[in-house]
Design an enzyme around this catalytic site. Structure first.
Site, mmCIF file in Angstrom:
data_model
loop_
_atom_site.group_PDB
_atom_site.id
_atom_site.type_symbol
_atom_site.label_atom_id
_atom_site.label_comp_id
_atom_site.label_asym_id
_atom_site.label_seq_id
_atom_site.Cartn_x
_atom_site.Cartn_y
_atom_site.Cartn_z
ATOM 1 N N ARG A 1 0.803 -1.227 0.000
ATOM 2 C CA ARG A 1 0.000 0.000 0.000
ATOM 3 C C ARG A 1 0.842 1.286 0.000
ATOM 4 N NH1 ARG A 1 -3.169 -2.936 -2.349
ATOM 5 N NH2 ARG A 1 -4.999 -3.784 -1.289
ATOM 6 N N ASP B 1 -6.733 -1.038 4.795
ATOM 7 C CA ASP B 1 -6.153 -0.389 3.619
ATOM 8 C C ASP B 1 -6.498 1.087 3.517
ATOM 9 O OD1 ASP B 1 -4.751 -2.560 2.775
ATOM 10 O OD2 ASP B 1 -6.223 -3.230 1.306
ATOM 11 N N SER C 1 -13.201 -12.339 -1.409
ATOM 12 C CA SER C 1 -12.445 -11.295 -2.109
ATOM 13 C C SER C 1 -10.963 -11.639 -2.097
ATOM 14 C CB SER C 1 -12.681 -9.934 -1.457
ATOM 15 O OG SER C 1 -12.113 -9.899 -0.159
#
Length: 571
Positions: A251, A280, A336
């Site tokens: 990230r 995130d 996911s």
């Protein structure tokens, strides 16, 4: 018919229309009583209503401008609602059931949009002030109230400048791209190639087709390895004893380039598709604010007008179909995924129940260890200053020495043998526990190899301190503080500790496991003669007697005093 009177301007209040547009009357509503099927001077579709004429008089006298500043912006077909300082105002709804005076998040339950007047969310907010200053129609007298067709709400949204969107090409960020345009943003899409499997050219074409002004696709894989993964290897970074931080490391790498593009393009905003419950969002935004304090972040999944409009996957799919956004033809996996060069993560869906075992078809980077080859791969990994600089496969002689090639090769070898799988429940920074399944093949090999060479070459007391620093480093990275001063300080300290970490580790990769076979180093602190049971060397065994006596003194005193306390309590 409900009637609401505004005590401040009682003469301007009146009952709302009954034809389904204004659900309740409100201040300055141009739609006075109009029984279905009748045309009256109060709402004649071809003329200026008395309210509209009054508005123009007020506007020309200079009073209207002040009044307007106290009104919420109107939507097509909406009634008008006074801002909070004006008492007694009603809270009207437009033809699509949107509350007036706010950016809507979709039709409210039980409401059906009226044909030809359906609102497109907050994009249908009309910048009336600007239009009136240019001599256009007053509220209640424009084409939308004269039966002319709606030309598209997106074009009516007031420009909000340029936003750089962290774009993945998936359904969520594709919908966000279109939604941002509806809000009046010029969108630049940025897709980072960080080692994931992706058709980048198809993603570029898709973003442009959806209205992106420009698309950046940049390969950051090499800098991801050298500037983010290698410091984590040096630190033996491990969050809560098990997680190797694959997503957390990616990230800040993505966010750094996101900010660079925003600065290059003169954009004041950046946007991302991270959810409001995860880590995130914190990682992206802390990095953005650290690197560009004046940047503004648009996080749609934290905006009520977005998440109330899209409470579930179905609503997002409907929106995509309505706006021509390509949707997956094949059924999506019931969980996911997020992939980069270092790892892939799986969460949500059926995995949210921690009792459920991961289905066999879930894993994509590693094979089933039970079905992996029956012959191990033996590797030699060379380290300099705690960083892997060369890997050699002793079986076929294959070697890799550049950072990116070395890491990709280890991914292949580890994946072939089913190395790097974990299934854990972790503590998110936002305060909740979550279940995650991770595959980190190359990272797992390097963790074990580095741990071994470090123990071989580093002083015991230095290593104790370094272990404490590594624990804090892992926590900071997980929580999104990569660009913080304390994390920079830790990286410097850990980097300094790695100067003697030089040498080669020999290991076996087999059936989901990494087995250390041996190590050698010119900086080793291991003295074979000193430690040998067959040679006395430079060590006097008799000295151990005093060493033991000194260390036992504390224990003797503690238990002697404890015995006295116990006897006294028994009495």
């Amino acid at each position: 018919m409900e009637i609401q009177i505004n005590p401040t301007f009682p003469l301007l209040a009146g009952p709302g229309r009954t034809d389904g547009c204004c659900r309740a009357p409100s201040l300055l509503c141009p739609h006075f009583p109009t029984p279905r099927g009748q045309v009256t001077p109060w709402s004649h579709p071809g003329g200026v209503t008395p309210v509209g004429a009054l508005w123009r008089l007020l506007r020309r006298s200079g009073v209207g401008g002040q009044l307007w500043q106290n009104l919420e912006r109107p939507c097509r077909g909406w009634g008008w609602a006074p801002a909070p300082p004006w008492p007694g105002g009603s809270f009207s709804r437009c033809c699509a059931g949107h509350p007036a005076g706010r950016r809507s998040a979709g039709p409210l339950p039980g409401t059906v949009p009226k044909a030809g007047l359906s609102c497109g969310g907050s994009a249908c907010l009309r910048p009336v002030i600007k239009e009136e200053e240019e001599g256009e129609d007053a509220p209640g007298t424009g084409p939308e109230h004269r039966g002319q067709p709606d030309t598209g709400s997106a074009t009516m949204a007031q420009s909000k400048g340029t936003v750089v969107l962290a774009y993945s090409g998936g359904l969520d960020t594709s919908c966000i791209l279109v939604w941002l345009k509806e809000q009046g943003y010029d969108v630049i899409a940025y897709l980072a190639n960080i080692g994931q499997k992706e058709d980048f050219e198809a993603a570029r074409k898709k973003a442009l087709a959806l209205g992106a002004k420009k698309v950046y696709i940049e390969d950051v894989s090499r800098e991801f390895v050298e500037q983010f993964i290698w410091p984590a290897v040096q630190a033996n970074a491990l969050y809560e004893d098990r997680y190797l931080l694959g997503t957390a490391l990616a990230r800040p790498c993505i966010a750094r380039r996101l900010v660079e593009i925003a600065q290059r393009e003169g954009a004041q905003h950046v946007a991302h598709g991270a959810t409001g419950k995860g880590n995130d969002q914190v990682r992206f935004e802390l990095s953005c604010y650290a690197l560009c304090p004046k940047i503004k972040v648009v996080a749609p999944w934290r905006l009520p007008e977005f998440y109330q409009r899209f409470p579930g996957r179905r609503e997002l799919m409907d929106y995509a179909k309505k706006h021509g956004i390509p949707v997956p033809v094949t059924p999506q996996t019931p969980w996911s995924m997020d992939e980069n060069l270092m790892h892939i993560s799986y969460e949500a869906g059926i995995l949210e129940n921690p009792k459920n075992q991961a289905p066999p078809g879930l894993y994509t980077k590693t094979c089933d260890p039970a079905k992996s080859p029956d012959t191990p791969d033996v590797l030699e990994i060379k380290f300099e200053r705690g960083v892997p600089v060369k890997v050699t496969n002793t079986g076929d002689g294959a070697t890799r020495s550049s950072a990116l090639e070395l890491f990709v090769y280890l991914n292949d070898i580890a994946g072939k043998h089913g190395v790097g799988r974990i299934d854990i429940v972790e503590n998110r920074f936002v305060g909740m526990k979550s279940r995650g399944i991770y595959e980190t093949p190359a990272g797992t090999i390097l963790y074990h190899a580095h741990l071994d060479i470090e123990a071989f070459t580093m002083d015991r007391e230095v290593r104790k301190i370094k272990q404490g620093l590594s624990l804090k480093f892992s926590e900071l990275v997980y929580n999104g503080f990569w660009h913080s001063p304390e994390c920079e300080f830790l990286r410097e300290c850990i980097g300094r500790s790695q100067e003697p970490v030089v040498g080669t580790v020999r290991l076996s990769v087999f059936k989901g496991q990494v087995y250390i076979l041996g190590r050698e180093s010119p900086r080793s602190l291991y003295n074979e003669e000193l430690v040998s049971m067959n040679v006395q060397g430079d060590y006097e065994p008799a000295d151990a007697t005093g060493f033991i006596n000194i260390n036992s003194l504390r224990l003797k005193e503690y238990h002697r005093l404890q015995s006295k306390v116990t006897v006294k309590q028994d009495e």
